[in-house]
Design an enzyme around this catalytic site. Structure first.
Site, PDB file in Angstrom:
ATOM      1  CG  HIS A 344     -11.025 -39.244   5.782  1.00  0.00           C
ATOM      2  ND1 HIS A 344     -11.950 -40.106   6.311  1.00  0.00           N
ATOM      3  CD2 HIS A 344      -9.830 -39.774   6.029  1.00  0.00           C
ATOM      4  CE1 HIS A 344     -11.328 -41.121   6.857  1.00  0.00           C
ATOM      5  NE2 HIS A 344     -10.036 -40.935   6.699  1.00  0.00           N
ATOM      6  CB  CYS A 653      11.395 -33.685  -2.134  1.00  0.00           C
ATOM      7  SG  CYS A 653      11.788 -34.281  -0.479  1.00  0.00           S
TER       8      CYS A 653
HETATM    9  C1  PEP Z   1      10.195 -32.051   4.318  1.00  0.00           C
HETATM   10  O1  PEP Z   1      10.320 -32.139   5.541  1.00  0.00           O
HETATM   11  O2  PEP Z   1      10.679 -31.139   3.635  1.00  0.00           O
HETATM   12  C2  PEP Z   1       9.434 -33.077   3.576  1.00  0.00           C
HETATM   13  C3  PEP Z   1       9.411 -33.087   2.271  1.00  0.00           C
HETATM   14  O3  PEP Z   1       8.724 -33.956   4.310  1.00  0.00           O
HETATM   15  P1  PEP Z   1       7.309 -33.625   4.955  1.00  0.00           P
HETATM   16  O4  PEP Z   1       6.901 -32.261   4.468  1.00  0.00           O
HETATM   17  O5  PEP Z   1       6.398 -34.708   4.537  1.00  0.00           O
HETATM   18  O6  PEP Z   1       7.645 -33.637   6.418  1.00  0.00           O
END
Ligand code: PEP
Ligand code: MG
Length: 728
Positions: A344, A653
């Site tokens: 948290h 991303c």
């Molecule tokens: C990733 O794996 O690049 C991603 C964006 O997801 P997370 O970092 O939440 O696993």
């Protein structure tokens, strides 16, 4: 008369009076396994701060070493008795000494002595044990008692390696999390009155939490509502009948409300001590936070004053509401000895933009209030009492950073465009509604990754459909016409809910997690999809699935969403269903995947770990494999080629999208949508504005052609950027 530091001085007076003893003394454990007389009523004042015993030496040392009380009518004839002439204790025959223990550790010894030989009664021993427990709480919460004479060690620089909970850089005086006040009254003959006080204090505490949520979070309504998600689990602990009932029972045995709260907190702490599950350990921070709040409410104290500007809070543990309180008091950074990055406090620190570190065992003990410190949330260090040249270097770095931020501010309203005119969509990676104001602060083009599991982890449970829908609707309201890609729950692996046991397998990241759970136990996934459709309420909706390994899995997940959409009261005007690309196997199924997916987002964090078989959380492997390397760039090229042929939009991303040199390469290769944390957006706009991608493309191609079997192309790529003075 009592001698010692003020609060302890009061305690020894009170205990001596309550126990009808001529002497009451407090010994505290000092580094080097020494016990030092810290306060006394009845022994010679000059001995305070001077009389020292080794743990194991003398009766007091024996009590500390064994952790058990000694009740001796004739202490001076006990074989362990060690004479200390400076105290004047030769006058006293009987002695009762009890250890001050907390979480399995002895922090000191509380002792009373009488001239007359006597054995203390069972009730007297219990009173002493309760006081000792309260004192241990106080000592632990305040990080110990400052030694009267600060030796050279107190002024020396100390460096602590830390885990970064929230990035950033700050420096200033430290302030240690305040001590729980030692209760003045311990016993009561009016339990009914105490129960009433408890009820009133509980109500005040609950009101305080509501106020925190309503007033103290950054302004607008959506965020205030969002913080409720973060605080919901905490609030559950606050309202939890279980521990409050135990406080009630303790009051009925004759303890005051304060003493009862501390006793129950001590018991909870003891029983939670061996728990290693980070989420359950977070509950411990919640309980400690609430204990402090409840004690403040019982004392009817005014809210604490602001702290010195730039202060860095040091705490052993910290609950989320407490962090909000300290944030409101003006801290600029926080260091928590025990906090998990997914906990948290960490989630809130990131949402509040407060640099935060953890894993710095012993830091609270090593610091005194007002000591200077540097919190380096980039490299993961806390430097306590830094040398002058170190603080000067950091001061310069901070000034440069502030100047850079000021220079970047005007970019907020500008679109992200490269020097040669290529428009790049810069999107946000977020997971809490409290972060939504970053849309305005950065002028991002939308949300490229909404990690829905973060809200679930913050809450400690999966909300019901209506609550989920309300929180997703807030996200959609906040972004307006801009796109949001909601990612369905990516739980499991390292993202566990309280009570979830980590899968016993050796590779949880490759275990039963994420969409695999969603497909095997579709009830939770279906409810989430329904909530997303309710939130959209006819508006366009984009949903993507994490950890897809096969087209069949994607098809099954898509089928669930389409079935829910078909039943929706108001189906979305446009429903885009996409997938994360995180598992390498998908790379060999691209034509069929792209025939079924409306968009793809490259999750490079997981994709890199699976491509290189390199645990993304391993410090030892950090930086070992470079995404700017021939296999990765070839793989991305092939993905782009397939996506273009199928006219399917593809974005990135994962973390590589937020790193300047990597982003430059991605943009030059043809990725036009990059999604990243808020703090990277403005620097990325500045970088792109200065970068001529058209001129970079042939350079990139030449470097790739000439690379041979290089493990990394970073150096020649960086050299090109440096020559052009690009801010990489
Ligand atoms: C990733 O794996 O690049 C991603 C964006 O997801 P997370 O970092 O939440 O696993
Ligand atoms: Mg991932």
């Amino acid at each position: 008369m009592a001698r010692g530091s003020a609060p302890l001085g009061e305690v020894v007076e009170l205990v001596a009076a309550e126990m009808v003893s001529e002497v009451c003394s407090i010994y505290v454990v000092r580094p080097g396994d020494l016990l030092e007389l810290a306060a006394t009523h009845g022994l010679r004042a000059a001995a305070v701060g001077h009389t020292r015993l080794r743990v194991g030496e003398g009766i007091v040392g024996l009590v500390a070493a064994t952790g058990t009380a000694l009740n001796l009518p004739d202490a001076q004839n006990h074989p362990a008795f060690a004479y200390r002439g400076e105290t004047g204790e030769d006058l006293y025959a009987s002695l009762l000494a009890v250890p001050m223990r907390r979480a399995g550790e002895t922090l000191g010894v509380l002792a009373v002595q009488n001239r007359a030989p006597r054995r203390f009664t069972g009730i007297e021993v219990e009173v002493m044990e309760t006081v000792a427990m309260l004192l241990a709480e106080t000592l632990a919460a305040s990080g110990g008692i400052a030694a009267p004479e600060e030796g050279a060690a107190g002024a020396l620089t100390r460096r602590f390696d830390a885990a970064v909970l929230a990035g950033g850089l700050t420096m200033g005086p430290v302030v240690r999390r305040g001590s729980a006040p030692a209760s003045r009254r311990l016993l009561t003959d009016d339990p009914a009155g105490e129960l009433q006080r408890l009820a009133a204090a509980t109500a005040t505490m609950q009101r305080g939490i509501d106020e925190l949520i309503a007033d103290r979070l950054p302004a607008v309504a959506a965020e205030a509502a969002a913080s409720r998600e973060v605080l919901e689990a905490y609030r559950l602990v606050a309202a939890d009948a279980g521990w409050l009932k135990r406080v009630t029972v303790a009051i009925r045995t004759g303890l005051t409300a304060e003493a009862a709260v501390l006793r129950v907190a001590g018991e909870l702490r003891e029983s939670m001590r061996r728990i290693t599950d980070p989420y359950l350990r977070e509950r411990l921070a919640d309980v400690e936070d609430l204990v402090g709040r409840l004690l403040t409410a019982l004392e009817g104290k005014a809210p604490p004053p602001p702290v010195a500007p730039g202060s860095i809070l040091l705490a052993r543990r910290l609950g989320p509401a407490e962090l909000l309180d300290w944030h409101a008091r003006g801290i600029a950074g926080v260091v928590i000895e025990e906090a998990s990055p997914a906990g948290h406090a960490a989630i809130l620190a990131r949402a509040l933009g407060l640099p935060a570190l953890s894993g710095t065992r012993g830091v609270v003990e090593s610091a005194a209030d007002g000591d200077d410190a540097v919190l380096d949330g980039e490299a993961g260090h806390l430097i306590l009492r830094p040398e002058t040249d170190v603080s000067e270097a950091y001061a310069k770095a901070m000034a440069a950073r502030t100047a850079r931020q000021a220079a970047l501010a005007p970019l907020r309203t500008a679109p992200a465009t490269s020097a040669d005119g290529t428009r790049i969509q810069l999107m946000l990676n977020v997971g809490l509604a409290i972060e939504l104001d970053q849309m305005e602060a950065t002028g991002a083009d939308g949300i490229g990754l909404y990690r829905t599991e973060i809200g679930v982890l913050a809450k400690g449970a999966i909300a019901d459909i209506a609550e989920q829908a309300a929180s997703y609707a807030r996200v959609l309201d906040a972004v307006g016409a801009r796109p949001v890609l909601f990612r369905t729950l990516d739980l499991g692996g390292d993202k566990l809910l309280p009570g979830d046991r980590a899968e016993p397998g050796e590779n949880p990241a490759m275990g039963w997690r994420s969409l695999r759970i969603g497909l095997d136990r579709p009830a939770v996934l279906r409810r989430q999809l329904r909530a997303l459709l309710m939130a959209a309420d006819g508006r366009p909706l984009s949903v993507m699935f994490p950890m897809v390994a096969t087209v069949a899995e994607f098809r099954a997940a898509r089928g669930l969403l389409e079935a829910e959409a078909a039943k929706a009261a108001r189906p979305p005007e446009r429903l885009a269903i996409g997938t994360m690309l995180e598992i390498p196997a998908l790379l060999w199924q691209l034509p069929s995947l792209l025939a079924e997916a409306d968009f793809v987002s490259v999750g490079s964090n997981d994709l890199m770990q699976f491509l290189f078989a390199a645990d993304r959380g391993s410090k030892l492997l950090a930086g070992r494999y470079d995404p700017l390397s021939p296999p990765v760039l070839d793989m991305l090229d092939s993905l782009l080629e397939h996506a273009r042929a199928a006219s399917v939009p593809v974005s990135v991303c994962g973390e590589i999208a937020s790193r300047p040199l990597e982003a430059l390469v991605l943009a030059a290769m043809g990725f036009t949508t990059l999604s990243m944390p808020a703090m990277s957006i403005l620097p990325m706009k500045a970088l792109l504005a200065a970068a001529d991608l058209a001129a970079f493309r042939p350079v990139l191609a030449a470097i790739r052609r000439g690379s041979g079997a290089a493990a990394s192309l970073r150096e020649p790529l960086a050299a090109w950027a440096r020559e052009r003075q690009l801010p990489i």
